[in-house]
Design an enzyme around this catalytic site. Sequence first.
Site, short mmCIF file in Angstrom:
data_model
loop_
_atom_site.label_atom_id
_atom_site.label_comp_id
_atom_site.label_asym_id
_atom_site.label_seq_id
_atom_site.Cartn_x
_atom_site.Cartn_y
_atom_site.Cartn_z
N LEU A 16 -9.09 -57.06 -20.70
CA LEU A 16 -10.34 -57.68 -21.20
C LEU A 16 -10.89 -56.51 -22.14
O LEU A 16 -11.61 -57.00 -23.26
CB LEU A 16 -11.15 -58.01 -20.18
CG LEU A 16 -10.99 -59.26 -19.37
CD1 LEU A 16 -12.13 -59.22 -18.30
CD2 LEU A 16 -11.02 -60.58 -20.26
N GLY A 17 -10.83 -55.49 -22.01
CA GLY A 17 -11.33 -54.30 -22.73
C GLY A 17 -11.07 -53.09 -22.16
O GLY A 17 -10.58 -52.92 -21.19
N GLU A 18 -11.46 -51.88 -23.17
CA GLU A 18 -11.17 -50.53 -22.47
C GLU A 18 -12.27 -49.79 -23.16
O GLU A 18 -12.78 -49.89 -24.23
CB GLU A 18 -10.03 -49.94 -22.65
CG GLU A 18 -9.56 -50.09 -24.18
CD GLU A 18 -8.18 -49.28 -24.23
OE1 GLU A 18 -8.04 -48.10 -24.50
OE2 GLU A 18 -7.13 -50.12 -24.16
N GLY A 19 -12.86 -48.68 -22.24
CA GLY A 19 -13.59 -47.52 -22.85
C GLY A 19 -12.88 -46.42 -22.82
O GLY A 19 -11.86 -46.13 -22.89
N SER A 23 -12.31 -46.12 -18.90
CA SER A 23 -12.03 -47.18 -17.89
C SER A 23 -11.61 -48.30 -18.89
O SER A 23 -11.40 -48.33 -20.02
CB SER A 23 -13.56 -47.28 -17.50
OG SER A 23 -14.32 -47.93 -18.58
N TYR A 24 -10.89 -49.01 -17.83
CA TYR A 24 -10.21 -50.34 -18.20
C TYR A 24 -10.84 -51.54 -17.54
O TYR A 24 -11.40 -51.42 -16.64
CB TYR A 24 -8.79 -50.20 -18.25
CG TYR A 24 -8.09 -48.92 -18.80
CD1 TYR A 24 -7.61 -49.11 -20.33
CD2 TYR A 24 -7.88 -47.92 -18.35
CE1 TYR A 24 -6.77 -48.24 -20.82
CE2 TYR A 24 -7.40 -46.70 -18.94
CZ TYR A 24 -7.01 -46.67 -20.08
OH TYR A 24 -6.48 -45.73 -20.70
N ASP A 52 -29.37 -47.62 -19.50
CA ASP A 52 -28.34 -47.88 -20.65
C ASP A 52 -28.50 -49.45 -20.81
O ASP A 52 -27.33 -49.94 -21.18
CB ASP A 52 -26.99 -47.53 -20.18
CG ASP A 52 -26.13 -47.38 -21.63
OD1 ASP A 52 -26.66 -47.35 -22.80
OD2 ASP A 52 -25.09 -47.50 -21.40
#
Length: 305
Positions: free
Chosen positions: A26-29, A32-33, A148
Amino acid sequence: MGHTLCICSRGTLTIDNKRYLFIQKLGEGGFSYVDLVEGLQDGHFYALKRILCHEQQDQDEAQREADMHRLFQHPNILRLEAYCLTERGSKQEAWLLLPFFKKGTLWNEVEGLKDKGNFLSEDQILLLLLGICRGLEAIHAKGYAHRDLKPTNILLGDDGQPVLMDLGSMNQARIQVEGSRQALALQDWAAQRCTISYRAPELFSVQSHCLIDERTDIWSLGCVLYAMMFGEGPYDMVFQKGDSVALAVQNQLSIPQNPRHSPALRQLLASMMTVDPQCRPHTSLLLSQLESLQPTAPDQHTTHI
């Protein structure tokens, strides 16, 4: 809860004796994934957040994020389904199993409308703002602040209800700063953990002797409201152009005139975007104002985003 994890076969895994099937990324930073997985027992979809832990501090922070989720059973705060720490090869990963929201985030909605030349209606904004504020009130009531809050950290349920996520930056609501060393440490922490274009002015240049409280979230909420009203955050373009957000937030925000918005909504925004944190409202006052502004149509509870 849950230190049981195994990779049973290609594409399946087990957490707390329940099996899940990997569907897609779905996504990654940065570290993190997020993967989409399906529960093989219940058929429900979940978002699996995997945090790479390079050292003990990373593990502690992941555990703390899980603990923050477990503090709340609230419809406007993302719940944690399961948590575990596992070894993958030579690395440690912390896994947070969370509900999956197919509608995505508030930012997805705002951006999708903007691409079509549209905006959220004031009634939709007020309903969303009420839910977000209720989530914040629950966080503040337990002595914490989110720190945040931004449109990408607000999920939308099937019924359009906003749900606050990404609790990893939460810390104590009231921080008494005593001395320049503590002020600089807090300023550095904020630079790493609080998104720049939604960060409250008092976190850019922390005073040596001051009280930082939960109203940093009220500033961020004002930025979220602005994004819902105008399709982008008030300081998004400042950041994108490479100008100083730190300087920009020290001046009172100029709110564009638009016939879509009532004077009451504009006033609500202005109160949140007050540079002096001591002059910003608390969530209790905002909630009473929002409840009085809610749409009175009989179908108000079935309004979909």
